[in-house]
Design a protein around this motif. Structure first.
Motif, PDB file in Angstrom:
ATOM      1  N   TRP A  14      36.235  16.717 -35.140  1.00 59.09           N
ATOM      2  CA  TRP A  14      37.216  17.698 -34.670  1.00 59.09           C
ATOM      3  C   TRP A  14      38.082  18.276 -35.779  1.00 59.09           C
ATOM      4  N   LYS A  15      37.893  17.836 -36.995  1.00 56.03           N
ATOM      5  CA  LYS A  15      38.711  18.352 -38.090  1.00 56.03           C
ATOM      6  C   LYS A  15      38.281  19.775 -38.457  1.00 56.03           C
ATOM      7  N   ALA A  16      39.267  20.591 -38.834  1.00 54.13           N
ATOM      8  CA  ALA A  16      38.979  21.987 -39.198  1.00 54.13           C
ATOM      9  C   ALA A  16      38.076  22.043 -40.431  1.00 54.13           C
ATOM     10  N   PHE A  17      37.228  23.061 -40.487  1.00 54.09           N
ATOM     11  CA  PHE A  17      36.353  23.235 -41.648  1.00 54.09           C
ATOM     12  C   PHE A  17      37.192  23.579 -42.880  1.00 54.09           C
ATOM     13  N   ASN A  18      36.876  22.952 -44.000  1.00 56.75           N
ATOM     14  CA  ASN A  18      37.535  23.296 -45.263  1.00 56.75           C
ATOM     15  C   ASN A  18      36.860  24.479 -45.944  1.00 56.75           C
ATOM     16  N   VAL A  19      35.541  24.570 -45.796  1.00 55.83           N
ATOM     17  CA  VAL A  19      34.758  25.613 -46.459  1.00 55.83           C
ATOM     18  C   VAL A  19      34.314  26.626 -45.407  1.00 55.83           C
ATOM     19  N   PRO A  20      34.559  27.919 -45.636  1.00 52.02           N
ATOM     20  CA  PRO A  20      34.178  28.922 -44.638  1.00 52.02           C
ATOM     21  C   PRO A  20      32.668  28.989 -44.454  1.00 52.02           C
ATOM     22  N   SER A  21      32.254  29.317 -43.223  1.00 50.49           N
ATOM     23  CA  SER A  21      30.829  29.376 -42.912  1.00 50.49           C
ATOM     24  C   SER A  21      30.182  30.617 -43.526  1.00 50.49           C
ATOM     25  N   PRO A  22      28.912  30.506 -43.912  1.00 53.08           N
ATOM     26  CA  PRO A  22      28.206  31.660 -44.463  1.00 53.08           C
ATOM     27  C   PRO A  22      27.769  32.618 -43.365  1.00 53.08           C
ATOM     28  N   THR A  23      27.377  33.817 -43.764  1.00 53.50           N
ATOM     29  CA  THR A  23      26.792  34.776 -42.838  1.00 53.50           C
ATOM     30  C   THR A  23      25.295  34.876 -43.140  1.00 53.50           C
ATOM     31  N   ASP A  24      24.555  35.502 -42.234  1.00 53.16           N
ATOM     32  CA  ASP A  24      23.098  35.554 -42.379  1.00 53.16           C
ATOM     33  C   ASP A  24      22.640  36.270 -43.650  1.00 53.16           C
ATOM     34  N   ASP A  25      23.477  37.192 -44.185  1.00 55.46           N
ATOM     35  CA  ASP A  25      23.060  37.920 -45.380  1.00 55.46           C
ATOM     36  C   ASP A  25      23.608  37.312 -46.671  1.00 55.46           C
ATOM     37  N   ASP A  26      24.231  36.133 -46.576  1.00 53.65           N
ATOM     38  CA  ASP A  26      24.635  35.421 -47.794  1.00 53.65           C
ATOM     39  C   ASP A  26      23.396  34.839 -48.466  1.00 53.65           C
ATOM     40  N   LEU A  27      23.442  34.730 -49.777  1.00 51.62           N
ATOM     41  CA  LEU A  27      22.301  34.215 -50.531  1.00 51.62           C
ATOM     42  C   LEU A  27      22.241  32.695 -50.481  1.00 51.62           C
ATOM     43  N   LEU A  28      21.066  32.168 -50.220  1.00 55.10           N
ATOM     44  CA  LEU A  28      20.826  30.743 -50.393  1.00 55.10           C
ATOM     45  C   LEU A  28      20.768  30.445 -51.900  1.00 55.10           C
ATOM     46  N   PRO A  29      20.861  29.174 -52.294  1.00 57.91           N
ATOM     47  CA  PRO A  29      20.645  28.850 -53.708  1.00 57.91           C
ATOM     48  C   PRO A  29      19.313  29.432 -54.177  1.00 57.91           C
ATOM     49  N   THR A  30      19.294  30.002 -55.348  1.00 57.08           N
ATOM     50  CA  THR A  30      18.098  30.723 -55.797  1.00 57.08           C
ATOM     51  C   THR A  30      17.131  29.865 -56.601  1.00 57.08           C
ATOM     52  N   THR A  31      17.613  28.742 -57.148  1.00 55.63           N
ATOM     53  CA  THR A  31      16.720  27.835 -57.854  1.00 55.63           C
ATOM     54  C   THR A  31      16.065  26.911 -56.844  1.00 55.63           C
ATOM     55  N   ASN A  32      14.768  27.014 -56.731  1.00 59.35           N
ATOM     56  CA  ASN A  32      14.026  26.332 -55.672  1.00 59.35           C
ATOM     57  C   ASN A  32      13.040  25.352 -56.290  1.00 59.35           C
ATOM     58  N   ILE A  33      13.132  24.059 -55.943  1.00 57.39           N
ATOM     59  CA  ILE A  33      12.210  23.053 -56.467  1.00 57.39           C
ATOM     60  C   ILE A  33      11.391  22.508 -55.301  1.00 57.39           C
ATOM     61  N   VAL A  34      10.111  22.822 -55.294  1.00 53.60           N
ATOM     62  CA  VAL A  34       9.225  22.404 -54.204  1.00 53.60           C
ATOM     63  C   VAL A  34       8.057  21.618 -54.779  1.00 53.60           C
ATOM     64  N   TRP A  35       7.454  20.832 -53.925  1.00 54.00           N
ATOM     65  CA  TRP A  35       6.319  20.020 -54.340  1.00 54.00           C
ATOM     66  C   TRP A  35       5.049  20.855 -54.304  1.00 54.00           C
ATOM     67  N   ASP A  36       4.355  20.872 -55.442  1.00 54.86           N
ATOM     68  CA  ASP A  36       3.094  21.613 -55.533  1.00 54.86           C
ATOM     69  C   ASP A  36       1.940  20.626 -55.349  1.00 54.86           C
ATOM     70  N   PRO A  86       6.687  18.441 -58.800  1.00 49.78           N
ATOM     71  CA  PRO A  86       7.650  19.483 -58.447  1.00 49.78           C
ATOM     72  C   PRO A  86       7.499  20.720 -59.311  1.00 49.78           C
ATOM     73  N   VAL A  87       7.672  21.860 -58.698  1.00 49.94           N
ATOM     74  CA  VAL A  87       7.591  23.144 -59.406  1.00 49.94           C
ATOM     75  C   VAL A  87       8.902  23.885 -59.200  1.00 49.94           C
ATOM     76  N   ARG A  88       9.454  24.425 -60.264  1.00 50.68           N
ATOM     77  CA  ARG A  88      10.732  25.130 -60.193  1.00 50.68           C
ATOM     78  C   ARG A  88      10.489  26.632 -60.151  1.00 50.68           C
ATOM     79  N   THR A  89      11.038  27.261 -59.133  1.00 51.23           N
ATOM     80  CA  THR A  89      10.953  28.724 -59.016  1.00 51.23           C
ATOM     81  C   THR A  89      12.346  29.274 -58.751  1.00 51.23           C
ATOM     82  N   VAL A  90      12.535  30.539 -59.049  1.00 53.52           N
ATOM     83  CA  VAL A  90      13.802  31.218 -58.778  1.00 53.52           C
ATOM     84  C   VAL A  90      13.514  32.380 -57.846  1.00 53.52           C
ATOM     85  N   LEU A  91      13.939  32.247 -56.594  1.00 53.79           N
ATOM     86  CA  LEU A  91      13.698  33.263 -55.572  1.00 53.79           C
ATOM     87  C   LEU A  91      14.969  33.517 -54.786  1.00 53.79           C
TER      88      LEU A  91
END
Length: 539
Positions: free
Chosen positions: A288-310, A316-321
């Motif tokens: 029930w505590k108030a949020f400290n960090v404001p919520s994002p909107t749908d057009d906000d950018l996700l983190p762009t450095t992406n590490i996925v398993w190939d 792991p492979v590092r991509t920037v998207l």
């Protein structure tokens, strides 16, 4: 007013001149000499040092300065009245008050910890799912250091200590189950927390200080100090606002544009703050505590450095998207980006819970149907894309906590006599099916994780503090609705055993084990159920 008093000459009385006999001196040192701890000749109207420096000389002041001791733990010995080497006393009014980086680094070296190894361990574990520290920018801050050198910048030294802290084990190999108490008394944590406060008070806001606060919040939450964790992340975001920490906006035409490291660092840090601010609320007393960090909107950018398993490269492979926050779950993303999606969904669940409570109406399954579908779609996408459960284990843990929050909140409003598989109430049947779906995910991921841990105990280093809460909330659901969950006893035992594994990593798991043991001790006698309701507002 300053009282002028006659000052005797150091020579014999016969050598006094009339001028020297009438010379006046202040009864104490001037403000500048006192503050800088320099010898003052107390001359009036101004001391000789202030005259030489062309500084204003003031004797009319009130000065009762407290002090703070900065101690190098590797050199401290003797009685409390000793002044060992490495002990520096500073006045808090001293503009030159400083925290030596060497003192902070000694928190690691005195324990035989290699700071480069501690940094590598952090990036190989915690930073995969919570990228609070941008690896490229961090390397730039260490540029020029030799293999045997240590950082000389106090803020960077503090960050390294914080990176080391969040990779430490609570170690449940001791006779008693850890509950986080000892971890919150570690000298490295105590000094880091106090140093952060001093640096925030005496230094301009900086990215590094926000990173330190984010990691300390994770540490506090992971070892059971929920109040402190909530305050720490709030302070972190207060500082973050002054250094332009934000996600940025997604623009379709810029999808393939190169990403500047400084821009990437600020974006990552915003999402890391959002994740810890939301996920600490898996502890029901923070719901029930108030949020400290404001919520994002749908057009906000996700983190762009992406590490996925190939799968082809078997690594792991590092991509920037560039992807917007509202991107479809079918798009392949790494653990950090998935955690961001989980934090967004968890925000919606917490908002639904609060709105339902304040509306004063019982929640219906239809009221969270859209959120339920979105969460299941994310789970399905991760199952399809992952080679093992462990690749997104922290994300699965968050999703299961979310689903249990929704379904258990609903079933808590239904008379227990009406919760059974033969009921004609369609919403109750949907809730029963939802809980069984969630328990099955937890049971499967727990079995897979336990098998991996038996072979490779080091995998526990990647575990987040959310994983023990996923186990705990599932045990609560099993204890309250065991009559509608197949093989409830066997699943309870398996998941309960896994909670002991998690206690080796995070002290908060020990607290959750203690809650369960207390419940089990009274269950048969009093017919009680495990308290898991998200309705409690007390902290």
């Amino acid at each position: 007013m300053v009282t002028a008093v006659p000052t005797a000459s150091p020579r014999g009385s016969d050598s006094h001149s009339p001028m020297e006999e009438t010379a006046e001196r202040a009864h104490r040192a001037c403000e500048k000499c006192t503050r800088t701890k320099k010898k003052c000749d107390k001359a009036l109207p101004a001391c000789s040092r202030c005259v030489r420096l062309a500084a204003a000389c003031c004797y009319e002041y009130v000065f009762t300065a407290p002090t703070t001791a900065v101690v190098d733990p590797s050199t401290h010995s003797g009685s409390p009245n000793d002044h060992p080497a490495g002990l520096t006393r500073h006045s808090l009014f001293d503009p030159d008050l400083d925290i030596p980086a060497s003192m902070l680094m000694s928190l690691l070296s005195s324990r035989g910890v290699s700071w480069p190894e501690a940094v590598d361990l952090y990036f190989q574990t915690t930073n995969l799912w919570l990228s609070a520290v941008h690896q490229e920018r961090f390397a730039q801050r260490l540029e020029g250091l030799g293999p045997n050198d240590v950082p000389q910048e106090p803020q960077v030294a503090l960050l390294i200590v914080c990176m080391h802290l969040v990779t430490q084990y609570a170690d449940s190999g001791r006779p008693t189950m850890p509950d986080g108490t000892e971890m919150l008394s570690l000298p490295a944590y105590v000094v880091a927390k106090r140093t952060l406060g001093l640096l925030r008070a005496t230094s301009p806001p900086s990215i590094v200080l926000v990173q330190c606060s984010t990691l300390l919040c994770l540490y506090e939450f992971g070892h059971g100090d929920f109040t402190r964790a909530y305050i720490t992340v709030g302070d972190a975001y207060t500082t973050a606002k002054f250094v332009d920490v934000r996600p940025g906006k997604y623009v379709e035409t810029e999808k393939n544009r190169p990403v500047h490291p400084e821009e990437d660092e600020r974006r990552d840090l915003y999402w890391a703050l959002l994740i810890v601010d939301r996920l600490i609320r898996v502890e029901r007393r923070l719901v029930w505590k108030a949020f400290n960090v404001p919520s994002p909107t749908d057009d906000d950018l996700l983190p762009t450095t992406n590490i996925v398993w190939d799968h082809q490269a078997q690594g792991p492979v590092r991509t920037v998207l560039r992807h917007p926050a509202g991107v479809s779950p079918t798009v392949t993303l790494g653990a950090f980006q998935r955690n961001c999606q989980c934090a967004i969904l968890f925000t919606r669940a917490l908002t639904w819970e609060a709105e339902t409570y304040h509306a004063g109406r019982p929640p219906g399954v239809d009221s969270f149907a859209e959120l339920d579908i979105a969460t299941r779609a994310l789970v399905q996408a991760m199952v399809t894309q992952a080679s093992t459960w462990g690749e997104y284990y922290e994300c699965f843990a968050t999703c299961t906590c979310l689903l249990l929050l929704l379904y258990c909140s609903y079933l808590c409003t239904i008379d227990a006599a009406n919760i059974h598989s033969s009921t004609s109430n369609v919403e109750v049947l949907k809730a029963i099916a939802g809980i069984n779906f969630t328990i099955r995910i937890i049971a499967d991921t727990t079995t897979d994780l336990n098998e991996h841990l038996a072979r490779r105990p080091a995998l526990l280093a990647t575990c987040s503090p959310v994983t023990p809460f996923s186990a705990y909330h599932s045990l609560a659901a099993l204890s309250n609705f065991e009559h509608v969950i197949p093989e409830a006893d066997a699943r309870f035992h398996d998941i309960y055993s896994s909670l002991h594994f998690f206690a080796k990593r995070w002290g908060v798991a020990g607290q959750l084990v203690n809650r369960i043991e207390s419940f089990l001790a009274t269950k048969d006698e009093e017919g009680t159920t495990l308290d898991f309701s998200f309705q409690s507002r007390a902290l």
